[in-house]
Design a protein around this motif. Structure first.
Motif, PDB file in Angstrom:
ATOM      1  N   ARG A  71       0.828  -1.198   0.000  1.00 54.51           N
ATOM      2  CA  ARG A  71       0.000   0.000   0.000  1.00 54.51           C
ATOM      3  C   ARG A  71       0.865   1.251   0.000  1.00 54.51           C
ATOM      4  O   ARG A  71       0.583   2.220  -0.704  1.00 54.51           O
ATOM      5  CB  ARG A  71      -0.938   0.009   1.215  1.00 54.51           C
ATOM      6  CG  ARG A  71      -1.921   1.171   1.218  1.00 54.51           C
ATOM      7  CD  ARG A  71      -2.858   1.131   2.401  1.00 54.51           C
ATOM      8  NE  ARG A  71      -2.224   1.559   3.639  1.00 54.51           N
ATOM      9  CZ  ARG A  71      -2.869   1.725   4.796  1.00 54.51           C
ATOM     10  NH1 ARG A  71      -4.162   1.478   4.863  1.00 54.51           N
ATOM     11  NH2 ARG A  71      -2.224   2.107   5.879  1.00 54.51           N
ATOM     12  N   ASN A  85     -11.413  10.187  -2.062  1.00 57.42           N
ATOM     13  CA  ASN A  85     -10.546   9.665  -1.006  1.00 57.42           C
ATOM     14  C   ASN A  85      -9.648  10.784  -0.479  1.00 57.42           C
ATOM     15  O   ASN A  85      -9.592  11.877  -1.042  1.00 57.42           O
ATOM     16  CB  ASN A  85      -9.707   8.479  -1.512  1.00 57.42           C
ATOM     17  CG  ASN A  85      -8.846   8.842  -2.707  1.00 57.42           C
ATOM     18  OD1 ASN A  85      -7.993   9.722  -2.630  1.00 57.42           O
ATOM     19  ND2 ASN A  85      -9.061   8.163  -3.832  1.00 57.42           N
ATOM     20  N   THR A 103      -6.283   0.980  -5.360  1.00 62.68           N
ATOM     21  CA  THR A 103      -7.710   0.732  -5.146  1.00 62.68           C
ATOM     22  C   THR A 103      -7.969  -0.703  -4.728  1.00 62.68           C
ATOM     23  O   THR A 103      -8.734  -0.967  -3.787  1.00 62.68           O
ATOM     24  CB  THR A 103      -8.498   1.043  -6.431  1.00 62.68           C
ATOM     25  OG1 THR A 103      -8.282   2.407  -6.797  1.00 62.68           O
ATOM     26  CG2 THR A 103      -9.998   0.812  -6.218  1.00 62.68           C
ATOM     27  N   MET A 104      -7.343  -1.648  -5.395  1.00 65.40           N
ATOM     28  CA  MET A 104      -7.531  -3.060  -5.058  1.00 65.40           C
ATOM     29  C   MET A 104      -6.972  -3.369  -3.675  1.00 65.40           C
ATOM     30  O   MET A 104      -7.592  -4.105  -2.892  1.00 65.40           O
ATOM     31  CB  MET A 104      -6.845  -3.935  -6.112  1.00 65.40           C
ATOM     32  CG  MET A 104      -6.944  -5.438  -5.839  1.00 65.40           C
ATOM     33  SD  MET A 104      -8.668  -6.026  -5.784  1.00 65.40           S
ATOM     34  CE  MET A 104      -9.118  -5.872  -7.515  1.00 65.40           C
ATOM     35  N   LEU A 148      -6.643  -1.315  -1.098  1.00 64.38           N
ATOM     36  CA  LEU A 148      -7.531  -0.738  -0.087  1.00 64.38           C
ATOM     37  C   LEU A 148      -8.806  -1.547   0.055  1.00 64.38           C
ATOM     38  O   LEU A 148      -9.341  -1.716   1.165  1.00 64.38           O
ATOM     39  CB  LEU A 148      -7.867   0.711  -0.447  1.00 64.38           C
ATOM     40  CG  LEU A 148      -6.713   1.717  -0.368  1.00 64.38           C
ATOM     41  CD1 LEU A 148      -7.172   3.088  -0.844  1.00 64.38           C
ATOM     42  CD2 LEU A 148      -6.175   1.804   1.048  1.00 64.38           C
ATOM     43  N   LYS A 149      -9.317  -2.065  -1.053  1.00 60.06           N
ATOM     44  CA  LYS A 149     -10.535  -2.877  -1.024  1.00 60.06           C
ATOM     45  C   LYS A 149     -10.318  -4.153  -0.213  1.00 60.06           C
ATOM     46  O   LYS A 149     -11.184  -4.576   0.557  1.00 60.06           O
ATOM     47  CB  LYS A 149     -10.957  -3.225  -2.457  1.00 60.06           C
ATOM     48  CG  LYS A 149     -12.270  -3.990  -2.543  1.00 60.06           C
ATOM     49  CD  LYS A 149     -12.645  -4.251  -4.001  1.00 60.06           C
ATOM     50  CE  LYS A 149     -13.956  -5.026  -4.079  1.00 60.06           C
ATOM     51  NZ  LYS A 149     -14.335  -5.298  -5.508  1.00 60.06           N
ATOM     52  N   ILE A 150      -9.152  -4.765  -0.378  1.00 64.38           N
ATOM     53  CA  ILE A 150      -8.834  -5.995   0.355  1.00 64.38           C
ATOM     54  C   ILE A 150      -8.595  -5.700   1.827  1.00 64.38           C
ATOM     55  O   ILE A 150      -8.954  -6.499   2.704  1.00 64.38           O
ATOM     56  CB  ILE A 150      -7.581  -6.669  -0.254  1.00 64.38           C
ATOM     57  CG1 ILE A 150      -7.864  -7.107  -1.699  1.00 64.38           C
ATOM     58  CG2 ILE A 150      -7.146  -7.868   0.583  1.00 64.38           C
ATOM     59  CD1 ILE A 150      -6.623  -7.561  -2.442  1.00 64.38           C
ATOM     60  N   VAL A 209      -9.857  -3.578   4.027  1.00 64.53           N
ATOM     61  CA  VAL A 209     -10.953  -3.283   4.955  1.00 64.53           C
ATOM     62  C   VAL A 209     -11.423  -4.525   5.716  1.00 64.53           C
ATOM     63  O   VAL A 209     -11.442  -4.540   6.954  1.00 64.53           O
ATOM     64  CB  VAL A 209     -12.127  -2.593   4.230  1.00 64.53           C
ATOM     65  CG1 VAL A 209     -13.324  -2.463   5.170  1.00 64.53           C
ATOM     66  CG2 VAL A 209     -11.703  -1.217   3.728  1.00 64.53           C
ATOM     67  N   GLN A 219     -18.786  -7.964   5.696  1.00 63.26           N
ATOM     68  CA  GLN A 219     -18.322  -6.804   4.934  1.00 63.26           C
ATOM     69  C   GLN A 219     -17.834  -7.201   3.538  1.00 63.26           C
ATOM     70  O   GLN A 219     -17.879  -6.394   2.610  1.00 63.26           O
ATOM     71  CB  GLN A 219     -17.203  -6.083   5.683  1.00 63.26           C
ATOM     72  CG  GLN A 219     -17.670  -5.307   6.893  1.00 63.26           C
ATOM     73  CD  GLN A 219     -16.574  -4.416   7.459  1.00 63.26           C
ATOM     74  OE1 GLN A 219     -15.611  -4.096   6.792  1.00 63.26           O
ATOM     75  NE2 GLN A 219     -16.738  -4.009   8.707  1.00 63.26           N
ATOM     76  N   SER A 220     -17.385  -8.437   3.411  1.00 63.41           N
ATOM     77  CA  SER A 220     -16.921  -8.922   2.103  1.00 63.41           C
ATOM     78  C   SER A 220     -18.076  -9.359   1.212  1.00 63.41           C
ATOM     79  O   SER A 220     -17.848  -9.765   0.068  1.00 63.41           O
ATOM     80  CB  SER A 220     -15.960 -10.101   2.302  1.00 63.41           C
ATOM     81  OG  SER A 220     -14.839  -9.704   3.060  1.00 63.41           O
TER      82      SER A 220
END
Length: 446
Positions: A99, A260, A333-334, A336-338, A340, A388-389
């Motif tokens: 990240r 963001n 983006t990917m 950050l998506k993972i 959370v 959440q997923s």
């Protein structure tokens, strides 16, 4: 030597600050400020409690427990290995390090790319050089205090302060209206948003880096290392809180509708400095991300070297750097998506471990308290992460949603208390049983 000079204490504190202050620490406070608007103060208070208070407590917990593995071992030896490896992988090559590298590219390089350039190729070229530099710096962990505490961190602090001072003299309009969850639960939302910095689980990792730095300064007493680690944590945490307040304030007066925090901060700096702002922001992001990446590379490699002594520190640094390079090229983006759902699963367990460590004398180190409370928290947090997923857990998922405080992100709190109380009572029952059994054995022996 069992006491540090004020100068060495300051440099080690600045090194710790630079290890903490990376990608998320730059982008989340401005976005919080933008979203909270007029509800800035309760929101930023919650954020600082989780993004500063918990990491400081994490440093203290690790220092008192002689390392994360020793702390987790109070739950169970198997849990100690599994959870510690999960923490190091999450904060290291799976999420934290990639990240930082990806964000450094998006903020420090991508704005300057001419049109028509292949962004994916540029990302790979940049991250290759970025991780090569991080690899080289991580090979000499003994020099982190000099390189970070004496050079990079002061430069970073000066640049951020420059942005804030310029903003104070700029005629911004007052903060706007809050949005989303900040309208009705600003404090709780700010608190849970603080998870995204990953600093609490990073604190559990960086204990080993601080301890090594102190030993290289000549400290030998375990008690002195612990007290110096705590002092460095408090100073670093204070600096973090000040920077977060600055960044959150900038976001609150920006009146941008950015997707963001990176875009929010970019808009602010461009407003304040014009085109030169892109260069300034690029340098800030690159320094912040690089120092964090090096710290994570160092701490992860040192841990895995201890776990698998046959593999050298240098090999671990190489392996983690290469893997992080590959993950970084998935894009910010990917990543950050993972991150959370992963953080949703891990963070409550880490928080509970810290709380139990700090109250260890009160609960008298009873393993039942550790085991049952961590078990209950883990079940709830993993379930929440699955929900959440987007996974459908049927009746079980609906049952977890009915837990008190679930909608505020603290659904694990009541199960944690219930588990701790149940574990304490169970420990007392087992102790009573052992005493009775012992008396019976003595009676028979007579």
């Amino acid at each position: 030597m069992n006491a540090l000079s004020r100068k060495d204490t300051l440099f080690i504190s600045l090194m710790l600050f630079s290890l903490f202050f990376g990608a998320g620490n730059l982008i989340f406070p401005p976005f919080l400020g933008q979203s909270a608007g007029s509800e800035l103060w309760p929101a930023v208070t919650g954020f600082i409690l989780s993004a500063v208070g918990l990491p400081i407590l994490g440093v203290i917990a690790v220092a008192k427990s002689n390392g994360l593995h020793s702390l987790a071992n109070r739950v169970h030896p198997v849990f100690a290995v599994v959870f510690t490896v999960m923490i190091y992988l999450a904060i290291g090559p799976f999420l934290g390090i990639p990240r930082a590298g990806s964000l450094a590219f998006e903020m420090g390089v991508q704005p300057f790319l001419p049109e028509g350039v292949n962004v994916k190729a540029a990302l790979f070229g940049y991250t290759f050089c970025y991780f090569a530099l991080a690899y080289w710096l991580a090979l000499k962990p003994s020099k982190l205090v000099d390189r970070f505490g004496k050079v990079l961190t002061p430069v970073l602090l000066v640049l951020i302060s420059l942005i804030f001072i310029r903003a104070l003299s700029y005629p911004f309009e007052p903060a706007g209206q809050p949005a989303g969850n900040y309208v009705t639960k600003a404090f709780a939302t700010g608190f849970t948003d603080g998870y995204a910095t990953m600093d609490t689980i990073a604190a559990l990792n960086f204990g080993i880096v601080i301890a090594m730095a102190l030993k290289q300064k000549g400290m030998t007493s375990a008690k002195s290392i612990m007290s110096s680690s705590i002092r460095a944590g408090v100073i670093a945490g204070t600096l973090l809180a000040i920077i977060y307040l600055m960044l959150a304030y900038l976001g609150s007066v920006s009146h941008a509708n950015a997707a963001n925090g990176a875009i929010t901060l970019t808009n602010i700096v461009f407003t304040l400095f014009g085109p030169f702002g892109a260069v300034l922001l690029g340098v800030v992001f690159t320094l912040a991300c690089l120092t964090t990446s090096v710290g994570l590379l160092t701490s992860c490699s040192q841990y895995f070297e201890q776990l698998v002594p046959k593999v050298s520190y240098k090999v671990w640094v190489s392996t983690i750097a290469v893997f992080s390079l590959l993950v970084a090229n998935l894009g910010l983006t990917m990543i950050l998506k993972i991150s959370v759902p992963v953080l949703t699963a891990i963070y409550p367990v880490a928080i509970m471990l810290i709380v139990l460590s700090l109250t260890n004398s009160l609960i008298k180190g009873k393993q039942g308290v550790y085991a049952l409370s961590i078990l209950f928290v883990g079940i709830v947090s993993v379930t929440d992460a699955c929900l959440q997923s987007g996974l459908n857990l049927g009746a079980w998922g609906e049952l977890v949603k009915t837990l008190p405080l679930y909608n505020t992100g603290f659904g694990w709190l009541v199960p944690a208390i219930a588990g701790a109380m149940g574990g304490y009572l169970l420990s007392l029952y087992n102790l009573k049983g052992k005493v009775v059994h012992s008396k019976q054995v003595k009676s028979y022996s007579k």
